[in-house]
Scaffold this motif. Structure first.
Motif, PDB file in Angstrom:
ATOM      1  N   LEU A 125      -1.863  14.285  -0.218  1.00 54.69           N
ATOM      2  CA  LEU A 125      -2.078  12.852   0.620  1.00 54.69           C
ATOM      3  C   LEU A 125      -3.357  12.914   1.195  1.00 54.69           C
ATOM      4  O   LEU A 125      -3.642  13.875   1.778  1.00 54.69           O
ATOM      5  N   ASN A 166       0.617  -1.125   0.152  1.00 59.59           N
ATOM      6  CA  ASN A 166      -0.141   0.020   0.100  1.00 59.59           C
ATOM      7  C   ASN A 166       0.842   1.251   0.052  1.00 59.59           C
ATOM      8  O   ASN A 166       0.690   2.282  -0.865  1.00 59.59           O
ATOM      9  N   CYS A 167       1.951   1.163   0.846  1.00 60.90           N
ATOM     10  CA  CYS A 167       2.810   2.428   0.977  1.00 60.90           C
ATOM     11  C   CYS A 167       3.538   2.560  -0.430  1.00 60.90           C
ATOM     12  O   CYS A 167       3.905   3.759  -0.865  1.00 60.90           O
ATOM     13  N   ILE A 201       1.706   4.442  -2.741  1.00 63.74           N
ATOM     14  CA  ILE A 201       1.297   5.879  -2.333  1.00 63.74           C
ATOM     15  C   ILE A 201       2.695   6.530  -2.879  1.00 63.74           C
ATOM     16  O   ILE A 201       2.613   7.624  -3.475  1.00 63.74           O
ATOM     17  N   GLU A 251      -4.023   7.986   3.404  1.00 63.35           N
ATOM     18  CA  GLU A 251      -2.400   7.965   2.806  1.00 63.35           C
ATOM     19  C   GLU A 251      -1.535   8.360   3.867  1.00 63.35           C
ATOM     20  O   GLU A 251      -0.529   7.825   4.065  1.00 63.35           O
TER      21      GLU A 251
END
Length: 228
Positions: A86, A36-37, A40, A90
């Motif tokens: 963001l 997920n990171c 982002i 996020e």
């Protein structure tokens, strides 16, 4: 061409405190959090590449103790200032990943190196198209200290500008086609492209790329950290 070289000696020891490995929020597996990171980070990578120097400068101004970390609240302010766009979710994921000590701080060197540098060995589409001699042995990296990140980030713009001819020059010095150069040749090639490292910066780079003190550096691994 010199056949042997030794690590440079410095009058003072470089920073030895490595930034701890990033961790994820509780009740989330590392792989899911990391994935997920990364999504982002890929989203904001272009903006980071255009403004990382200014982001680093502001972070260092906030980092009074020079430990490579700032309060999460300060990072969120900086993210807003540089229009990283963001969302709340996020922001929570990114700050959780880089709050390695679980104490409300944000490891900004870890964050920037993840967005700007590519230190983990991998075969990107670009690297597959570029013929760079791989080392005979895989990279066994040394410590990723704040000093190493700082030194590497400083030369990143110049490397991006000239990495293709620099790769050819590295290979011209590599007579045995081992994918490795001794330190003196490595330093000379950098000098040929107007990259003159301070002794401490060179030490910190060698400490990462030559952990076992062989006085040999994989120029493939070195270049791969800067391009994708």
């Amino acid at each position: 061409m010199s056949s042997q070289a030794e690590h440079p000696k410095t009058s003072s020891s470089p920073v030895q405190n490595s930034i701890p490995a990033s961790s994820c929020p509780q009740k989330r597996t590392f792989s899911a959090c990391d994935l997920n990171c990364k999504t982002i980070e890929n989203k904001i990578r272009k903006k980071i590449k255009h403004s990382w120097k200014r982001i680093l400068k502001v972070c260092k101004e906030k980092d009074i103790s020079n430990v490579g970390e700032i309060p999460v609240s300060d990072f969120l302010d900086i993210a807003g200032k540089f229009n990283l766009d963001l969302s709340e979710g996020e922001s929570n994921q990114i700050t959780a990943k880089y709050d390695s000590k679980k104490n409300g701080t944000f490891a900004y060197y870890d964050f920037l190196q993840s967005c700007v540098l590519f230190l983990k060995p991998k075969e990107t589409s670009l690297m597959k198209r570029v013929i760079i001699q791989k080392p005979q042995k895989p990279l066994s990296p040394g410590p990723q200290t704040t000093s190493f990140f700082s030194a590497t980030l400083r030369i990143q713009p110049k490397i991006l500008h000239c990495w293709r001819p620099m790769e050819r020059t590295f290979k011209s010095h590599d007579e045995t086609r081992s994918g490795l150069l001794n330190v003196s040749d490595f330093k000379q090639v950098l000098h040929d492209y107007n990259i003159d490292l301070a002794e401490e910066d060179l030490f910190n780079i060698l400490e990462y790329y030559d952990k076992n003190l062989t006085s040999k550096i994989s120029y493939y691994d070195f270049l791969q950290a800067f391009i994708q």
